[in-house]
Design a protein around this motif. Structure first.
Motif, mmCIF file in Angstrom:
data_model
loop_
_atom_site.group_PDB
_atom_site.id
_atom_site.type_symbol
_atom_site.label_atom_id
_atom_site.label_comp_id
_atom_site.label_asym_id
_atom_site.label_seq_id
_atom_site.Cartn_x
_atom_site.Cartn_y
_atom_site.Cartn_z
ATOM 1 N N GLY A 250 0.798 -1.196 0.000
ATOM 2 C CA GLY A 250 0.000 0.000 0.000
ATOM 3 C C GLY A 250 0.840 1.259 0.000
ATOM 4 O O GLY A 250 0.331 2.336 0.261
ATOM 5 N N LYS A 251 2.130 1.165 -0.275
ATOM 6 C CA LYS A 251 3.008 2.333 -0.272
ATOM 7 C C LYS A 251 3.175 2.885 -1.679
ATOM 8 O O LYS A 251 2.960 2.200 -2.669
ATOM 9 C CB LYS A 251 4.390 1.975 0.285
ATOM 10 N N ALA A 252 3.573 4.144 -1.756
ATOM 11 C CA ALA A 252 3.847 4.800 -3.035
ATOM 12 C C ALA A 252 5.110 5.624 -2.887
ATOM 13 O O ALA A 252 5.542 5.944 -1.771
ATOM 14 C CB ALA A 252 2.676 5.680 -3.443
ATOM 15 N N MET A 253 5.698 5.968 -4.021
ATOM 16 C CA MET A 253 6.897 6.804 -4.007
ATOM 17 C C MET A 253 6.751 7.919 -5.027
ATOM 18 O O MET A 253 6.164 7.733 -6.086
ATOM 19 C CB MET A 253 8.148 5.964 -4.278
ATOM 20 N N LEU A 254 7.256 9.095 -4.663
ATOM 21 C CA LEU A 254 7.302 10.228 -5.578
ATOM 22 C C LEU A 254 8.647 10.161 -6.288
ATOM 23 O O LEU A 254 9.699 10.155 -5.630
ATOM 24 C CB LEU A 254 7.152 11.545 -4.802
ATOM 25 N N VAL A 255 8.598 10.054 -7.639
ATOM 26 C CA VAL A 255 9.825 9.943 -8.431
ATOM 27 C C VAL A 255 9.818 10.967 -9.557
ATOM 28 O O VAL A 255 8.759 11.366 -10.036
ATOM 29 C CB VAL A 255 10.003 8.530 -9.022
ATOM 30 N N LYS A 256 11.006 11.373 -9.978
ATOM 31 C CA LYS A 256 11.115 12.282 -11.121
ATOM 32 C C LYS A 256 10.580 11.569 -12.351
ATOM 33 O O LYS A 256 11.115 10.544 -12.764
ATOM 34 C CB LYS A 256 12.574 12.680 -11.351
ATOM 35 N N SER A 257 9.492 12.090 -12.910
ATOM 36 C CA SER A 257 8.896 11.489 -14.099
ATOM 37 C C SER A 257 7.841 12.427 -14.663
ATOM 38 O O SER A 257 7.150 13.101 -13.897
ATOM 39 C CB SER A 257 8.243 10.144 -13.755
ATOM 40 N N ASN A 258 7.711 12.451 -15.982
ATOM 41 C CA ASN A 258 6.615 13.202 -16.606
ATOM 42 C C ASN A 258 5.516 12.246 -17.077
ATOM 43 O O ASN A 258 4.668 12.611 -17.873
ATOM 44 C CB ASN A 258 7.114 14.080 -17.753
ATOM 45 N N ILE A 259 5.539 11.020 -16.557
ATOM 46 C CA ILE A 259 4.495 10.037 -16.816
ATOM 47 C C ILE A 259 3.810 9.732 -15.483
ATOM 48 O O ILE A 259 4.474 9.416 -14.491
ATOM 49 C CB ILE A 259 5.064 8.727 -17.413
ATOM 50 N N ALA A 260 2.489 9.833 -15.479
ATOM 51 C CA ALA A 260 1.703 9.534 -14.283
ATOM 52 C C ALA A 260 0.959 8.227 -14.493
ATOM 53 O O ALA A 260 0.437 7.971 -15.577
ATOM 54 C CB ALA A 260 0.711 10.660 -14.002
ATOM 55 N N THR A 261 0.938 7.401 -13.461
ATOM 56 C CA THR A 261 0.178 6.161 -13.491
ATOM 57 C C THR A 261 -0.841 6.206 -12.350
ATOM 58 O O THR A 261 -0.605 6.845 -11.328
ATOM 59 C CB THR A 261 1.088 4.928 -13.333
ATOM 60 N N PRO A 262 -1.977 5.532 -12.527
ATOM 61 C CA PRO A 262 -2.995 5.580 -11.482
ATOM 62 C C PRO A 262 -2.591 4.764 -10.254
ATOM 63 O O PRO A 262 -1.908 3.752 -10.374
ATOM 64 C CB PRO A 262 -4.229 4.980 -12.158
ATOM 65 N N ASP A 263 -3.032 5.243 -9.085
ATOM 66 C CA ASP A 263 -2.821 4.454 -7.876
ATOM 67 C C ASP A 263 -3.908 3.391 -7.767
ATOM 68 O O ASP A 263 -4.709 3.214 -8.686
ATOM 69 C CB ASP A 263 -2.759 5.357 -6.632
ATOM 70 N N ARG A 264 -3.975 2.705 -6.659
ATOM 71 C CA ARG A 264 -4.933 1.602 -6.499
ATOM 72 C C ARG A 264 -6.386 2.058 -6.599
ATOM 73 O O ARG A 264 -7.264 1.295 -6.956
ATOM 74 C CB ARG A 264 -4.675 0.887 -5.182
ATOM 75 N N SER A 265 -6.643 3.342 -6.294
ATOM 76 C CA SER A 265 -8.010 3.870 -6.377
ATOM 77 C C SER A 265 -8.318 4.464 -7.749
ATOM 78 O O SER A 265 -9.431 4.901 -8.003
ATOM 79 C CB SER A 265 -8.241 4.930 -5.294
ATOM 80 N N GLY A 266 -7.300 4.509 -8.639
ATOM 81 C CA GLY A 266 -7.481 5.075 -9.973
ATOM 82 C C GLY A 266 -7.088 6.528 -10.088
ATOM 83 O O GLY A 266 -7.243 7.140 -11.143
ATOM 84 N N ALA A 267 -6.550 7.119 -9.007
ATOM 85 C CA ALA A 267 -6.179 8.538 -8.997
ATOM 86 C C ALA A 267 -4.758 8.745 -9.526
ATOM 87 O O ALA A 267 -3.907 7.867 -9.426
ATOM 88 C CB ALA A 267 -6.293 9.089 -7.585
ATOM 89 N N TYR A 268 -4.547 9.920 -10.097
ATOM 90 C CA TYR A 268 -3.247 10.350 -10.612
ATOM 91 C C TYR A 268 -2.778 11.522 -9.765
ATOM 92 O O TYR A 268 -3.561 12.442 -9.487
ATOM 93 C CB TYR A 268 -3.370 10.813 -12.066
ATOM 94 N N ALA A 269 -1.500 11.527 -9.373
ATOM 95 C CA ALA A 269 -0.995 12.614 -8.533
ATOM 96 C C ALA A 269 0.474 12.852 -8.823
ATOM 97 O O ALA A 269 1.193 11.956 -9.283
ATOM 98 C CB ALA A 269 -1.206 12.290 -7.063
ATOM 99 N N GLY A 270 0.897 14.063 -8.539
ATOM 100 C CA GLY A 270 2.296 14.406 -8.730
ATOM 101 C C GLY A 270 2.603 15.757 -8.139
ATOM 102 O O GLY A 270 1.794 16.326 -7.383
ATOM 103 N N GLU A 271 3.766 16.261 -8.519
ATOM 104 C CA GLU A 271 4.225 17.521 -7.967
ATOM 105 C C GLU A 271 5.150 18.212 -8.966
ATOM 106 O O GLU A 271 6.033 17.567 -9.540
ATOM 107 C CB GLU A 271 4.970 17.233 -6.661
ATOM 108 N N LEU A 272 4.922 19.487 -9.167
ATOM 109 C CA LEU A 272 5.794 20.321 -9.983
ATOM 110 C C LEU A 272 6.664 21.145 -9.048
ATOM 111 O O LEU A 272 6.200 21.563 -7.982
ATOM 112 C CB LEU A 272 4.976 21.285 -10.843
ATOM 113 N N THR A 273 7.879 21.404 -9.445
ATOM 114 C CA THR A 273 8.721 22.332 -8.706
ATOM 115 C C THR A 273 8.909 23.552 -9.598
ATOM 116 O O THR A 273 9.479 23.441 -10.692
ATOM 117 C CB THR A 273 10.077 21.709 -8.348
#
Length: 124
Positions: A1-24
């Motif tokens: 049930g863990k996730a990691m924030l990684v440098k990427s311009n590709i988003a994949t859905p989590d287990r609930s189907g949501a997409y999330a990320g962060e811009l700097t």
């Protein structure tokens, strides 16, 4: 049930189907937008983030339209307009941990690929 924030311009859905990320953002911006684009170049979802200050700017989409219908289930490219981020990162669900018997470094297995734990900007 863990996730990691990684440098990427590709988003994949989590287990609930949501997409999330962060811009700097290196500086303030007046009208920041994030488009999530499928492999055919079709904009699946446009997120209007509006005016943003320099620094970390999170984005999130639950993967559905206003009626609750799922619009995407696979990887989507993150495209930013209204600012030029110094970094784009997305959350990736950790499916497994590979720990080789040889004693080599462990790898975190995600839909974005295999990562070393040191590749994680944050764990969640």
């Amino acid at each position: 049930g863990k996730a990691m924030l990684v440098k990427s311009n590709i988003a994949t859905p989590d287990r609930s189907g949501a997409y999330a990320g962060e811009l700097t953002l290196p500086g303030n911006a007046e009208d920041v937008n994030v488009s999530l684009v499928d492999g055919s170049g079709h904009v699946v979802k446009k997120l209007d983030l509006g005016a943003q200050s320099a620094g970390a700017v999170p984005f999130f989409w639950d993967g559905t339209d206003g009626a609750g219908n799922t619009l995407a289930t696979g990887p989507l490219q993150v495209q930013v307009t209204g600012a030029t981020p110094s970094q784009t990162a997305t959350w990736a669900s950790i499916a497994a941990v590979q720990s080789p018997a040889s004693g080599a470094d462990a790898k975190l297995i995600t839909a974005l690929g295999n990562f070393s734990p040191s590749d994680a900007l944050r764990l969640g």
